[in-house]
Design an enzyme around this catalytic site. Structure first.
Site, PDB file in Angstrom:
ATOM      1  N   GLN A 203       0.856  -1.178   0.000  1.00  0.00           N
ATOM      2  CA  GLN A 203       0.000   0.000   0.000  1.00  0.00           C
ATOM      3  C   GLN A 203       0.899   1.237   0.000  1.00  0.00           C
ATOM      4  OE1 GLN A 203      -3.797  -0.792   0.270  1.00  0.00           O
ATOM      5  NE2 GLN A 203      -2.535  -2.381  -0.662  1.00  0.00           N
ATOM      6  N   ARG A 223      -4.391   3.361   4.796  1.00  0.00           N
ATOM      7  CA  ARG A 223      -3.735   4.120   3.746  1.00  0.00           C
ATOM      8  C   ARG A 223      -4.159   3.605   2.381  1.00  0.00           C
ATOM      9  NH1 ARG A 223       0.703   4.753   5.707  1.00  0.00           N
ATOM     10  NH2 ARG A 223       1.742   5.764   3.958  1.00  0.00           N
ATOM     11  N   ALA A 244     -11.720   1.956   4.863  1.00  0.00           N
ATOM     12  CA  ALA A 244     -10.758   1.143   4.128  1.00  0.00           C
ATOM     13  C   ALA A 244      -9.948   1.979   3.137  1.00  0.00           C
ATOM     14  CB  ALA A 244     -11.492   0.020   3.400  1.00  0.00           C
ATOM     15  N   HIS A 245      -9.026   1.302   2.437  1.00  0.00           N
ATOM     16  CA  HIS A 245      -8.099   2.021   1.561  1.00  0.00           C
ATOM     17  C   HIS A 245      -8.795   2.673   0.372  1.00  0.00           C
ATOM     18  CE1 HIS A 245      -7.137  -2.001  -0.754  1.00  0.00           C
ATOM     19  NE2 HIS A 245      -8.416  -1.704  -0.749  1.00  0.00           N
ATOM     20  N   ASN A 246      -8.276   3.872   0.035  1.00  0.00           N
ATOM     21  CA  ASN A 246      -8.733   4.652  -1.125  1.00  0.00           C
ATOM     22  C   ASN A 246     -10.184   5.108  -1.022  1.00  0.00           C
ATOM     23  OD1 ASN A 246      -6.570   2.510  -2.619  1.00  0.00           O
ATOM     24  ND2 ASN A 246      -6.288   4.703  -2.968  1.00  0.00           N
TER      25      ASN A 246
END
Length: 344
Positions: A203, A223, A244-246
């Site tokens: 990530q 991240r 969560a990511h993004n």
């Protein structure tokens, strides 16, 4: 003991935001804030809902904040405003008993030589600050916090004890992060291997948090896999929220406890997620959406409004019967379609 304030001082504080009418002795001293039922003489209370109006007859509060329409026959001192709950929120800061942080760095803190700290920061015991970290004016870092390399934290930010900030995180001004929160951990990214098992996807994005954001205890914000996970200005996240990511969370959005947003989803501005509400990944939610408790979105939402999912609570035996029938709905629909065709 908290400081005492006159009714006039309290009215002036509210008056910076709301129109105020004070009925009572302006010089009367107030030394606390409490509910109508628990207030004692010398304290101020508030009435924000007609459901509690009956408590006016028995309250011992020296003054009450309320809407003009709720005053009725109440003869005590009052501060009349159009939004009593907002007025209460404004007054609560006057009686906050949280200890005030003082500038300085505790000797047990470990600070990288390349870190840039404003002279007014307050750093408690056992804090670790990594390389090239920047801490803005009046930032307060609680005991046991860890701040990873290349992270920037803005002015007046407050990290409670034992907050973990990973590397490459950007946090704006006036941000409050409560104990146990983790910002910038790896997102859940893995590619399946042909022969079984998983290949980790590193990530390499970060986390960007805007101004005036509050993040609850034990909340996690992962991240990004490539680009950053983004929390826009004025977002408030309760305890145990999972981002969560993004993911991107639009400004002024609020999420209650155990809300969760799966990866790469975009949540609009001015949304509200009630407790345990959440989304699947890769969907978009427009501005002004309210998810009721326990609701799970499985598709994008393009129209503002309130949404619910799930089933109502019912006795276990009835719920089991309904669960079985739910699994039969597809067959029932097909049979009904065949019967309708015969009737034609």
């Amino acid at each position: 003991m908290p400081e005492s304030f006159s009714l006039q001082q309290i009215a002036d504080r509210i008056g910076k935001v709301l129109h105020v009418e004070l009925l009572g002795e302006p010089d009367s001293l107030i030394d606390g804030l409490n509910t109508l039922s628990d207030a004692r003489p010398g304290e101020i209370s508030f009435l924000a809902s007609p459901a509690y109006a009956k408590a006016l007859a028995t309250t011992r509060a020296s003054a009450v904040i309320m809407h003009p329409s709720m005053k009725g026959d109440f003869t005590g001192a009052v501060i009349l405003v159009d939004n009593p709950y907002l007025a209460y929120a404004l007054v609560s800061g006057m009686f906050d008993r949280a200890p005030e942080a003082r500038p300085g760095i505790h000797p047990s803190a470990v600070i990288a030589e390349s870190a840039e700290l404003h002279h007014s920061v307050s750093i408690a015991p056992n804090v670790v600050v990594g390389e090239r970290v920047s801490l803005g004016a009046n930032a307060v870092i609680g005991a046991g916090c860890s701040i990873g390399d290349d992270t920037t934290i803005g002015a007046n930010a407050r990290l409670a004890a034992n907050v973990s900030i990973y590397h490459g995180v950007t946090i704006g001004d006036n941000v409050c992060i409560h104990s146990g929160a983790v910002i910038g951990a790896d997102g859940f990214g893995f590619a399946p291997k042909a022969g079984g098992g998983w290949q980790k996807i590193h990530q390499i994005g970060g986390v960007t948090i805007g101004d005036n954001v509050e993040i609850g205890a034990c909340t996690t914000i992962d991240r990004g896999a490539l680009a950053d996970t983004v929390i826009e200005d004025n977002v408030i996240l309760d305890d145990h929220v999972m981002i969560a990511h993004n993911v991107r969370i639009g400004e002024n959005t609020a999420m209650a406890g155990y809300a969760a947003v799966a990866g790469s989803s975009v949540i609009g501005k001015n949304c509200i997620f009630a407790g345990r509400a959440g989304t699947v990944g890769h969907i978009t939610v427009c501005d002004g959406v309210h998810l009721n408790q326990g609701t799970v979105l499985t598709h994008s939402v393009k129209k503002p409004g309130a949404y619910s999912s799930g089933t109502q609570t019912s006795p276990v035996r009835e719920w089991r019967k309904n669960a079985v029938r739910f699994n039969q709905l597809n067959d029932l629909a097909k049979r009904l379609s065949r019967l309708e065709k015969k009737d034609k």
